[in-house]
Design a protein around this motif. Structure first.
Motif, short mmCIF file in Angstrom:
data_model
loop_
_atom_site.label_atom_id
_atom_site.label_comp_id
_atom_site.label_asym_id
_atom_site.label_seq_id
_atom_site.Cartn_x
_atom_site.Cartn_y
_atom_site.Cartn_z
N VAL A 119 0.81 -1.22 0.00
CA VAL A 119 0.00 0.00 0.00
C VAL A 119 0.85 1.27 0.00
N ARG A 120 1.89 1.29 0.81
CA ARG A 120 2.72 2.50 0.95
C ARG A 120 3.55 2.76 -0.31
N ASN A 121 3.79 4.06 -0.59
CA ASN A 121 4.58 4.45 -1.77
C ASN A 121 6.06 4.22 -1.58
N LYS A 122 6.52 4.31 -0.33
CA LYS A 122 7.94 4.11 -0.08
C LYS A 122 8.13 3.43 1.27
N ASN A 123 9.36 2.97 1.49
CA ASN A 123 9.68 2.27 2.73
C ASN A 123 10.34 3.24 3.70
N GLU A 124 9.68 3.54 4.80
CA GLU A 124 10.22 4.45 5.82
C GLU A 124 10.84 3.68 6.99
#
Length: 236
Positions: free
Chosen positions: A12-17
């Motif tokens: 779901v998330r656009n990037k990995n934080e």
């Protein structure tokens, strides 16, 4: 191999934080997971700053608990200072669960809702407490685990790095036995898989790499709503 680690952004998330560490430095084995949040680009930077601070810190076995607290306090200052200087980073923060191992003793410093577990004798035990609103409700028996899963304030943290000028760090030490596993992970895993499911994967005869890959695969299968980070350390 003493440790295996992997991180994915999920479905779901656009990037990995999320950021993680799994390394040996000055006779210490160091494992950590930081789950960043907030700001336009802040979460990624907050978790990176926390991990970088740990990488650069020289731990002393004679004062390891004090060093872990100092290291985390410095990480908090790093993140806070950056958020004050960079408008896009305002309000950013991160969880941090850090394990430092020397002579089969692991000392854990913890803030937020990433988790550390011990897997011993085919049994999984959660070592850290979630510093979250829902975690507080669970500890006070106001809600049960099933209600916690879908609680509207599930993501509300009561403690994290980078938000306040000072931080309260949970500390614990544990003597490891041969074949013990320490699992440190972000909530992208624990929100998707139950402790029982994690325990079953760790109980299998497969190697550490396969265990890590399977956890991430199953968390994605369950929805992968968040970044997923898993670090497994094996005691000699």
């Amino acid at each position: 191999m003493k440790y295996v680690a992997a991180s994915e952004k999920g479905k779901v998330r656009n990037k990995n934080e999320d950021k993680y560490l799994a390394l040996n430095k000055q006779d210490f084995d160091i494992i950590a997971v930081a789950d960043g949040m907030g700001g336009h680009k802040g979460g990624d930077i907050a978790s990176s700053l926390a991990v970088q601070r740990i990488k650069n810190y020289n731990f002393n076995s004679d004062q390891l608990k004090e060093d872990i607290i100092t290291c985390i306090e410095l990480a908090n200052k790093d993140i806070k200072n950056k958020s004050l200087k960079d408008e896009e980073c305002q309000g950013m923060g991160t969880t941090l669960t850090l394990g430092v191992i020397k002579d089969r003793i692991i000392t854990i410093g913890h803030i937020g809702d990433s988790r550390a577990y011990l897997f011993r004798n085919q049994q999984l035990t959660q070592l850290t407490e979630d510093h979250s609103y829902v975690g507080e409700l669970l500890r006070k028996n106001i809600i049960n685990k099933e209600e916690a899963k879908n609680h509207p304030k599930k993501n509300l943290l009561m403690r994290s790095l980078g938000i306040d000028n000072s931080v309260e760090v949970d500390l614990l030490s544990l003597e490891l036995k041969s074949e013990d596993l320490i699992l440190i992970c972000s909530d992208g895993l624990t929100n998707m898989l139950s402790d029982k499911e994690i325990e079953e994967i760790l109980s299998s005869e497969e190697g550490l790499k396969v265990k890590v890959e399977k956890m991430i695969f199953l968390a994605n299968q369950e929805g992968g709503y968040d970044n997923i980070t898993v670090v497994i350390y094996k005691s000699n």
